[in-house]
Design a protein around this motif. Sequence first.
Motif, short mmCIF file in Angstrom:
data_model
loop_
_atom_site.label_atom_id
_atom_site.label_comp_id
_atom_site.label_asym_id
_atom_site.label_seq_id
_atom_site.Cartn_x
_atom_site.Cartn_y
_atom_site.Cartn_z
N SER A 1 8.22 -9.57 55.63
CA SER A 1 9.45 -9.05 56.23
C SER A 1 10.65 -9.55 55.43
O SER A 1 10.55 -10.49 54.62
CB SER A 1 9.57 -9.52 57.68
N GLU A 2 11.78 -8.92 55.67
CA GLU A 2 13.00 -9.35 54.99
C GLU A 2 13.32 -10.81 55.33
O GLU A 2 13.69 -11.60 54.46
CB GLU A 2 14.17 -8.45 55.40
N GLU A 3 13.14 -11.16 56.59
CA GLU A 3 13.39 -12.54 57.02
C GLU A 3 12.46 -13.52 56.31
O GLU A 3 12.88 -14.60 55.89
CB GLU A 3 13.20 -12.65 58.53
N LEU B 1 13.53 -14.16 52.67
CA LEU B 1 14.67 -15.08 52.60
C LEU B 1 14.26 -16.49 52.98
O LEU B 1 14.76 -17.47 52.39
CB LEU B 1 15.79 -14.58 53.52
N ARG B 2 13.36 -16.63 53.93
CA ARG B 2 12.91 -17.96 54.34
C ARG B 2 12.15 -18.65 53.21
O ARG B 2 12.37 -19.83 52.91
CB ARG B 2 12.03 -17.86 55.57
N ARG C 1 20.94 -8.68 49.90
CA ARG C 1 21.66 -9.28 51.02
C ARG C 1 23.01 -9.85 50.59
O ARG C 1 23.97 -9.83 51.36
CB ARG C 1 20.80 -10.41 51.61
#
Length: 287
Positions: A50-52, A55-56, A80
């Motif tokens: 996922s996008e999250e 980034l994580r 982003r």
Amino acid sequence: MTTVVPDTGVGPLLRGGREQRRISQLELALRADSSARHISFIETGRSRPSEEMVLRLAEQLDIPVRERNALLVAAGYAPRYTQTPLDDPAMASLRESLERLLTAYEPCPALVVDGTYGVVAANRGVALLLEGVSERLLTPPVNAMRLTLHPEGLAPRIVNLPEWRADLLAQMDRQIALARSPELRALYDEVAAYPVPSRTDLAGRTDLADPPDGGARAEGADGPGRDRPPVFALPLLLEHRGRVLSFLSSIATFNTPMDVTVAELAIETFLPADRETATHLRAHVPS
């Protein structure tokens, strides 16, 4: 500064970043509150993160903001982080804050550089140290690495040039490993190829000793020489008007940047490592 992104998916890019930092899948999974199995599936392309999650993982791997955008694109998401030119009106308050900060550091030399060491702002303390530098190196765009290591720049006046040069090149090498920038690589190749003056040729002086303990002597500066206190970081020993000035370098960056331009800005300050250097700066930098 542009980034070269291989024509691969997000999985191989994340795996390359993880292996470069010598972090196992299990350790990364624990940091990112995930599982080693999921990390493995992402890296091999069996799962689309996922996008999250992208980034994580990027945050846990301390991947630069510019590279995080590249990871998002490789995973099929929109970038982003914006990239706003520093001269954009939206950056006016940031520019003003940087100028105030640089002024507050005076008489200590301080400057702001971008991701390829381009000088975007500097105070009067820096101007003092640039006396005698070739005008062509001071013609915009000015680059801090060229100013420091070029034979017509500061290099002939840096008493401990071999040590200082090695430290700067190592710093650039670490950046290149994190941000795969062709511009930064080209700059590294250029400055690494500059000839290095011999110790007896530095500043055209043979009376500047180069003690291994970080001290320095300058005939005529404070009598036959002066004792310097022990230092706990590599000092920059720079000859200026017959004296050897000793500085400790400190670099500051912005916490949690949300813009690529801001993320790549660095504020470098040269703090006096002894009283004599502090006194010399106060005497020669206009207040």
